[in-house]
Structures are given as structure tokens and as C-alpha cells.
Scaffold this active site. Sequence first.
Site, PDB file in Angstrom:
ATOM      1  N   LYS A 162      11.356  29.717 -15.736  1.00 43.22           N
ATOM      2  CA  LYS A 162      10.964  28.886 -16.883  1.00 43.22           C
ATOM      3  C   LYS A 162       9.775  27.993 -16.558  1.00 43.22           C
ATOM      4  O   LYS A 162       8.916  27.761 -17.404  1.00 43.22           O
ATOM      5  CB  LYS A 162      12.142  28.046 -17.382  1.00 43.22           C
ATOM      6  N   LYS A 183      15.961  40.288 -20.441  1.00 45.32           N
ATOM      7  CA  LYS A 183      17.211  40.070 -21.180  1.00 45.32           C
ATOM      8  C   LYS A 183      16.932  39.697 -22.640  1.00 45.32           C
ATOM      9  O   LYS A 183      15.870  39.133 -22.932  1.00 45.32           O
ATOM     10  CB  LYS A 183      18.091  39.028 -20.479  1.00 45.32           C
ATOM     11  N   LYS A 233      17.039  34.089 -26.905  1.00 42.53           N
ATOM     12  CA  LYS A 233      16.776  33.321 -28.128  1.00 42.53           C
ATOM     13  C   LYS A 233      15.311  32.920 -28.199  1.00 42.53           C
ATOM     14  O   LYS A 233      14.779  32.685 -29.269  1.00 42.53           O
ATOM     15  CB  LYS A 233      17.586  32.021 -28.129  1.00 42.53           C
TER      16      LYS A 233
HETATM   17  P1  TYM Z   1      22.843  30.205 -23.247  1.00 37.13           P
HETATM   18  O1  TYM Z   1      22.836  29.304 -24.426  1.00 37.13           O
HETATM   19  O2  TYM Z   1      21.529  30.753 -22.776  1.00 37.13           O
HETATM   20  O3  TYM Z   1      23.766  31.443 -23.499  1.00 37.13           O
HETATM   21  C1  TYM Z   1      25.129  31.298 -23.898  1.00 37.13           C
HETATM   22  C2  TYM Z   1      25.965  32.393 -23.255  1.00 37.13           C
HETATM   23  O4  TYM Z   1      25.429  33.685 -23.617  1.00 37.13           O
HETATM   24  C3  TYM Z   1      25.195  34.446 -22.443  1.00 37.13           C
HETATM   25  N1  TYM Z   1      24.002  35.274 -22.658  1.00 37.13           N
HETATM   26  C4  TYM Z   1      23.975  36.608 -22.533  1.00 37.13           C
HETATM   27  N2  TYM Z   1      24.932  37.498 -22.212  1.00 37.13           N
HETATM   28  C5  TYM Z   1      24.576  38.798 -22.183  1.00 37.13           C
HETATM   29  N3  TYM Z   1      23.327  39.259 -22.454  1.00 37.13           N
HETATM   30  C6  TYM Z   1      22.338  38.390 -22.780  1.00 37.13           C
HETATM   31  N4  TYM Z   1      21.122  38.839 -23.056  1.00 37.13           N
HETATM   32  C7  TYM Z   1      22.640  36.992 -22.830  1.00 37.13           C
HETATM   33  N5  TYM Z   1      21.923  35.888 -23.112  1.00 37.13           N
HETATM   34  C8  TYM Z   1      22.764  34.843 -22.994  1.00 37.13           C
HETATM   35  C9  TYM Z   1      24.967  33.429 -21.337  1.00 37.13           C
HETATM   36  O5  TYM Z   1      25.244  33.991 -20.065  1.00 37.13           O
HETATM   37  C10 TYM Z   1      25.929  32.333 -21.717  1.00 37.13           C
HETATM   38  O6  TYM Z   1      27.216  32.600 -21.208  1.00 37.13           O
HETATM   39  N6  TYM Z   1      23.322  27.294 -19.259  1.00 37.13           N
HETATM   40  C11 TYM Z   1      24.064  27.925 -20.305  1.00 37.13           C
HETATM   41  C12 TYM Z   1      24.862  26.950 -21.167  1.00 37.13           C
HETATM   42  C13 TYM Z   1      25.788  26.040 -20.432  1.00 37.13           C
HETATM   43  C14 TYM Z   1      27.009  26.410 -19.794  1.00 37.13           C
HETATM   44  C15 TYM Z   1      27.548  25.208 -19.275  1.00 37.13           C
HETATM   45  C16 TYM Z   1      27.656  27.625 -19.604  1.00 37.13           C
HETATM   46  C17 TYM Z   1      25.655  24.704 -20.281  1.00 37.13           C
HETATM   47  N7  TYM Z   1      26.706  24.198 -19.598  1.00 37.13           N
HETATM   48  C18 TYM Z   1      28.765  25.190 -18.563  1.00 37.13           C
HETATM   49  C19 TYM Z   1      28.871  27.602 -18.902  1.00 37.13           C
HETATM   50  C20 TYM Z   1      29.388  26.405 -18.402  1.00 37.13           C
HETATM   51  C21 TYM Z   1      23.079  28.634 -21.218  1.00 37.13           C
HETATM   52  O7  TYM Z   1      21.909  28.337 -21.269  1.00 37.13           O
HETATM   53  O8  TYM Z   1      23.613  29.521 -22.022  1.00 37.13           O
END
Ligand code: TYM
Length: 334
Positions: A111, A194, A197
Site C-alpha cells: 500500500k 486479489k 474494493k
Molecule cells: P477487509 O475489509 O479488506 O476484508 C474483509 C474480509 O474479507 C476478506 N477478503 C477476501 N477474501 C477472499 N478473497 C478476496 N479477494 C478478499 N478480499 C478480502 C479479508 O481477508 C477479510 O477477512 N484488516 C481487515 C479488517 C480487520 C480485521 C480485524 C479482520 C480489522 N480488524 C480483526 C479480522 C480481525 C481488512 O482489511 O479486511
Amino acid sequence: MNRIFSGIQPTHAMHLGNYLGAVRNWVDLQGDFDCIYCVVDLHALTSAPDPAALRAQSRELAATLIAAGIDPKRSILFCQSQVAAHAELAWLFSCVTPMGWLKRMTQFKDKAGKKQDQALHGLFAYPVLMAADVLLYHATHVPVGEDQKQHLELMREIGGSFNHRFGTEFFPLPEPQILGSGTRIMSLRDGTKKMSKTDPSDMTRINMVDDADTIANKFRKARTDPEPLPSEPAGLEGRAEAANLVNIYASLNRHTPEEVLQSYGGSPFSVFKQALTDAAVAALAPIADRLNGLMQAPDEIEEVLKDGADRARAIADPILARTKDIMGLLPPKT
Ligand code: TYM
């Protein structure tokens, strides 16, 4: 009882990768665990969103989670910034986390790119806040997609570092749950990136709110190669886009890629993409319908979040107080 915590950022609308990689598992796990699910708006601040858009997206994301099957009576659903203990514990954890651990994080490197000195401190410290999110509830399991694996390893290191420094076992070290074939859904335009969003092209992803025509169009235009589908997974080697579409179909239908290829081996993509569209529409249309209904009553969504935050605080506050005590901070006089 084993406790789950997981979160999702309200940066843009939720997509199929989020659903198949994480949220559908969150829904399924509700019967077996004590579940806490969080709209992580403090994390979203690291990408400097527009304030009005952030507010609207936080509300809409909470509604999308409910529409997808998160039951706010059985699970705690809340917004991270409404429980102050997250930010406070993140600071405390910053004081047991060496910079070198954070410098290793590939998501920060991706990033921040070449301009690391201009990247926000919040982006660098992002995984420390994640560790606080989970450990604040003594959660034992964290269902996520594969891209979060490194952050979860660091989370265990931070908890371990705290326990070691203060000679305690206060924080249980949580286990990642990376479940099923949908944990790494790739872009529809480039099978090596991947689904995300934040990709500038909407054609790279299927959004939860896309209608049937949009879904059909995105799959029709999804990149593939000229060969028909193979009849075994070994034949997907070196064919990232084909492998991704097979994975999406497998995950949507809760099949293995082997089973999908037994049915579609030898088929041209035109046939397979139609089946894929039908499966995605069948999964997403009812969620989009429920979401539409929920968005008619935004006050009710905010009520749900308020109730969730109250219940979250009841668990988090005593754990934060005990953490501060262990670290030698003076409690406020009562
Ligand atoms: P975020 O918002 O990017 O994504 C939310 C969840 O979706 C999963 N994900 C995917 N799984 C499969 N294929 C993809 N292309 C894909 N894109 C996203 C992510 O693995 C995630 O599980 N850092 C985290 C949010 C967070 C969090 C936490 C997660 C903040 N605190 C504590 C677990 C525990 C994030 O940016 O997710």
C-alpha cells in the site's frame, strides 16, 4: 465458550471476495461460537476517506452484513469507533511491538509503495489496531480470507510479547480460520491480483449489490484463455484466470474444484460463465433484496449498532482495565 472476532472495512461496498472469503463463514459460525463482528471504521481512516462517504458506507456495510445473514441478536455487530477501548488498547500494544515487526508486513509495503516516508503512521500501525480488536475480547478464533494471514501471525506475536513482558498468560493467542475454497478470490481481469474494493475498475469485482445483468456482463467480460476447461485441477496450472472462475463457482456451490471440473471439464467458457452467473445471482439477489429493505430504515441500523456497541463494551472494558493494571497504570479513583 470459544469466541470469534472478525472485522471488515467500510472503504467501499462489500464484494464477492469479502463474502466468500469471510462473511459467509461468519454467518455459518454463528451457531457454534460466541461471535463478535465489527465494521472497522478506524481502520478505514488509514485510506483517508471522505467523511460523508465513510459514514454512509459504515451504515450500508452494517446493513449488508445483516442482509447476508449476520443475526444481531445472536452475534454482536457494532462499529469499531463506538467502543473507545479499541484505540486505547492499540496504544498499549504499540508499546510492546517493535517497529521491525511492522516493517515486515507485505500489505504495508504494497500500500505504501516506494513512498514509505509519506505513508500515514496509521497505515503502518494498522496491524497493531487489528491485534487490539481481537485480543480486547479474548477471542480464540478469527475467520478471515487468506490475505489477512500475516496480520494474524503478527497478532499472535503481539499477544505473546505482552504475555512474556509481563509474565502472564492474560491474552489467549487466537487461531486464524481460513475456511473453504473462497478464501482467495482474484480479480476478474487479472488472476494474479486479489479481488479488491479499491481497484479503480469496477469490472474486476462482483459487488454484493450488482444486479443480474451487471453480474452477467462482468462474468462475460472476465478474462479467460482460449482452451476449454480441463477435467482435473492439475490442468489449471498456469491458468490463473480459469482457476479463479472455477474457484468462485466451487465456493458459491460449496463444492470442491475437483467436483466442478468433473461436471464442466471440456466445456467452453461461454457455457461455464453462464452457470457461474446463475450461481452468483442465486446467491446474491436475495441479499441485495434484503439490503434494499433494510436501507429504508437507517435509524434501525443505527439502533442495532448501538446495542452491539453496548454489548461489546461490557466485554471489552474489564479486559482493558485489567490490561492497564498489569502494565502498571494507575486506575482512576472511584
Ligand atoms: P477487509 O475489509 O479488506 O476484508 C474483509 C474480509 O474479507 C476478506 N477478503 C477476501 N477474501 C477472499 N478473497 C478476496 N479477494 C478478499 N478480499 C478480502 C479479508 O481477508 C477479510 O477477512 N484488516 C481487515 C479488517 C480487520 C480485521 C480485524 C479482520 C480489522 N480488524 C480483526 C479480522 C480481525 C481488512 O482489511 O479486511
